[in-house]
Design an enzyme around this catalytic site. Sequence first.
Site, PDB file in Angstrom:
ATOM      1  N   CYS A   1      15.497 -30.040 -12.133  1.00 39.72           N
ATOM      2  CA  CYS A   1      14.313 -29.784 -12.983  1.00 39.72           C
ATOM      3  C   CYS A   1      14.013 -28.324 -13.255  1.00 39.72           C
ATOM      4  O   CYS A   1      13.959 -27.899 -14.412  1.00 39.72           O
ATOM      5  CB  CYS A   1      13.109 -30.484 -12.373  1.00 39.72           C
ATOM      6  SG  CYS A   1      13.326 -32.261 -12.383  1.00 39.72           S
TER       7      CYS A   1
ATOM      8  N   GLY B   1      17.064 -24.594  -7.022  1.00 38.40           N
ATOM      9  CA  GLY B   1      18.060 -25.383  -7.746  1.00 38.40           C
ATOM     10  C   GLY B   1      17.432 -26.689  -8.171  1.00 38.40           C
ATOM     11  O   GLY B   1      16.231 -26.737  -8.445  1.00 38.40           O
TER      12      GLY B   1
ATOM     13  N   ASP C   1      18.645 -50.705 -17.615  1.00 37.31           N
ATOM     14  CA  ASP C   1      19.635 -49.628 -17.585  1.00 37.31           C
ATOM     15  C   ASP C   1      20.912 -50.149 -18.244  1.00 37.31           C
ATOM     16  O   ASP C   1      21.126 -51.359 -18.318  1.00 37.31           O
ATOM     17  CB  ASP C   1      19.911 -49.201 -16.134  1.00 37.31           C
ATOM     18  CG  ASP C   1      20.460 -47.783 -16.046  1.00 37.31           C
ATOM     19  OD1 ASP C   1      19.749 -46.899 -15.555  1.00 37.31           O
ATOM     20  OD2 ASP C   1      21.597 -47.574 -16.504  1.00 37.31           O
TER      21      ASP C   1
ATOM     22  N   LEU D   1       5.821 -21.065  -1.307  1.00 38.95           N
ATOM     23  CA  LEU D   1       5.983 -19.644  -0.965  1.00 38.95           C
ATOM     24  C   LEU D   1       6.982 -19.479   0.166  1.00 38.95           C
ATOM     25  O   LEU D   1       6.885 -18.539   0.958  1.00 38.95           O
ATOM     26  CB  LEU D   1       4.621 -19.040  -0.571  1.00 38.95           C
ATOM     27  CG  LEU D   1       3.635 -18.773  -1.703  1.00 38.95           C
ATOM     28  CD1 LEU D   1       2.307 -18.240  -1.143  1.00 38.95           C
ATOM     29  CD2 LEU D   1       4.198 -17.778  -2.726  1.00 38.95           C
TER      30      LEU D   1
HETATM   31  C1  UDX Z   1      10.310 -30.131  -8.937  1.00 42.74           C
HETATM   32  C2  UDX Z   1       8.785 -30.122  -9.022  1.00 42.74           C
HETATM   33  O1  UDX Z   1       8.247 -29.747  -7.765  1.00 42.74           O
HETATM   34  C3  UDX Z   1       8.291 -31.519  -9.400  1.00 42.74           C
HETATM   35  O2  UDX Z   1       6.870 -31.485  -9.543  1.00 42.74           O
HETATM   36  C4  UDX Z   1       8.933 -31.915 -10.733  1.00 42.74           C
HETATM   37  O3  UDX Z   1       8.495 -33.208 -11.116  1.00 42.74           O
HETATM   38  C5  UDX Z   1      10.445 -31.892 -10.593  1.00 42.74           C
HETATM   39  O4  UDX Z   1      10.883 -30.590 -10.187  1.00 42.74           O
HETATM   40  P1  UDX Z   1      12.165 -30.884  -7.227  1.00 42.74           P
HETATM   41  O5  UDX Z   1      13.042 -30.081  -8.109  1.00 42.74           O
HETATM   42  O6  UDX Z   1      12.568 -32.260  -6.871  1.00 42.74           O
HETATM   43  O7  UDX Z   1      10.675 -31.005  -7.914  1.00 42.74           O
HETATM   44  O8  UDX Z   1      11.987 -30.128  -5.840  1.00 42.74           O
HETATM   45  P2  UDX Z   1      11.038 -28.982  -5.298  1.00 42.74           P
HETATM   46  O9  UDX Z   1      10.549 -29.422  -3.994  1.00 42.74           O
HETATM   47  O10 UDX Z   1      10.050 -28.577  -6.316  1.00 42.74           O
HETATM   48  O11 UDX Z   1      12.066 -27.744  -5.051  1.00 42.74           O
HETATM   49  C6  UDX Z   1      12.679 -27.163  -6.172  1.00 42.74           C
HETATM   50  C7  UDX Z   1      13.544 -25.990  -5.668  1.00 42.74           C
HETATM   51  O12 UDX Z   1      12.699 -24.942  -5.178  1.00 42.74           O
HETATM   52  C8  UDX Z   1      14.476 -26.359  -4.514  1.00 42.74           C
HETATM   53  O13 UDX Z   1      15.710 -25.695  -4.697  1.00 42.74           O
HETATM   54  C9  UDX Z   1      13.760 -25.811  -3.295  1.00 42.74           C
HETATM   55  O14 UDX Z   1      14.652 -25.465  -2.250  1.00 42.74           O
HETATM   56  C10 UDX Z   1      13.090 -24.581  -3.869  1.00 42.74           C
HETATM   57  N1  UDX Z   1      11.913 -24.169  -3.123  1.00 42.74           N
HETATM   58  C11 UDX Z   1      10.825 -24.970  -3.097  1.00 42.74           C
HETATM   59  C12 UDX Z   1      11.922 -22.932  -2.489  1.00 42.74           C
HETATM   60  O15 UDX Z   1      12.914 -22.212  -2.500  1.00 42.74           O
HETATM   61  N2  UDX Z   1      10.800 -22.530  -1.818  1.00 42.74           N
HETATM   62  C13 UDX Z   1       9.677 -23.308  -1.761  1.00 42.74           C
HETATM   63  O16 UDX Z   1       8.710 -22.896  -1.127  1.00 42.74           O
HETATM   64  C14 UDX Z   1       9.698 -24.569  -2.422  1.00 42.74           C
END
Ligand code: UDX
Length: 448
Positions: free
Chosen positions: A263, A260, A30, A253
């Site tokens: 990703c 948010g 890094d 679901l």
């Molecule tokens: C996501 C993907 O899941 C992961 O595979 C990829 O590598 C990176 O992006 P991450 O963003 O870390 O991972 O979190 P995740 O658990 O997917 O949740 C993403 C967003 O969706 C969060 O804001 C979470 O609160 C929301 N979410 C998730 C919901 O609102 N409802 C759900 O049922 C699941």
Amino acid sequence: MKLVIIGSGYVGLVAGACFSELGHSVVCVDNDMRKLEALKSGIMPIYEPGLERMVVANMAAGRLSFTDDLGAALVSADAAFIAVGTPPRPTDGHADMKYVFAVARAIAEKAHGDLVVVHKSTVPVGTGDEVEQILNAAGRRFRFSVVSNPEFLREGVAIGDFMRPDRIVIGAEDEWARAVVSRVYGVKGFEGTSVLHTSRRSAELLKYAANAFLAMKITFINEIADLCEAAGGDIRDVADGIGLDSRIGRKFLNAGPGYGGSCFPKDTLAISKTARDHKVQLRTVETVIQVNENRKRAMALRVLDACNGSVRGKTIAVLGLAFKADTDDMRDSPAIPLIQALQDFGATVRAYDPEAMDNAQGIFSHVTFCDDAMDAATGADAVVILTEWQEFRELNLLKLRSRVAAPLLVDFRNLLSEDAAVASGFDYWCIGRKNSALDLLGRPIAAE
Ligand code: UDX
């Protein structure tokens, strides 16, 4: 094998720690000296359950080290993983590739021999071709081959997602590179895991497609939740009911305030831009982006509804600032538009999050940051639950009731039992169910 991981952020640090845990010799590179010094002292730059223990143990075992010297790291390396950020360009939303290309040039300059270069970062389709051109254009007499090996790590459960992946994707353009990366994952621990061998472009695309689909699934259930509120259903039962269909599945679901994170917002924008660059319009993804943005902004209006139409001069306690539970990450968190809107509407905001307080301090102004949920709720005219932290599921509602100035609880994650909240004296508002504080015509029932 000896692996070099370039970029010690959410992806690179987790990958480096897990690869060393699996027996590889890993050097994480890094350019942030403060981060490197912290890591060498066992201090993590991110909150990720289990990461600190794994990093410290593997440093002690001599399998994991940290440096800013790429040249030294690349000595005898079998593969170099690029895990630097690809943030959206502020101007047009395209993924900003300057960090990836800078690393590619540095690898070309510092390599000591033939080298497989692996993309761990999420990169737009075709990036592997560009990086391979950069590597070979350096005129070194070495052979470079670029592989796309996307990660599917969720923050907060990244270690588990890495060590127990649903699948390993290897997007290679030649047998040598395919064999090298297959050996990286051929270690004990990944037995039985599906390995998808595909082209580099297919691997690059499927990473974006996966995130866009998951974002769409969440957005779908959020809209069905709105319908449940209007038509009298219960979104939890609807989600359970459709999730029992093996073609759908119950995960992702859970209706909430909108997605948010670092990703989904970035990757949905990037794939829609990439599509347009190829004269294709992803109308579903573009709609998902718009619907989700609108939803995050609409959450503040729901708080106003719960407060009889105005929060002016009121104190609102916001429980949960991180974009989801088990992380300190505030990127694109629903808390940001919610708190800014509540303040614009004249509310005083008190806030608490178990892990994201440090990150939040740099984002919000005029917010009272509190020590815990009860402290935040003290004197509040409404308590809003925004992040699904386990400790908020376990709130002592009678104690919370004794702290607030008005018994109003807005649960944007459906964490609590409505019966328990009402029995504790709260007007309870939630997502995807008719709110108990609304009359049959959907009008707020005045709190006593
Ligand atoms: C996501 C993907 O899941 C992961 O595979 C990829 O590598 C990176 O992006 P991450 O963003 O870390 O991972 O979190 P995740 O658990 O997917 O949740 C993403 C967003 O969706 C969060 O804001 C979470 O609160 C929301 N979410 C998730 C919901 O609102 N409802 C759900 O049922 C699941």
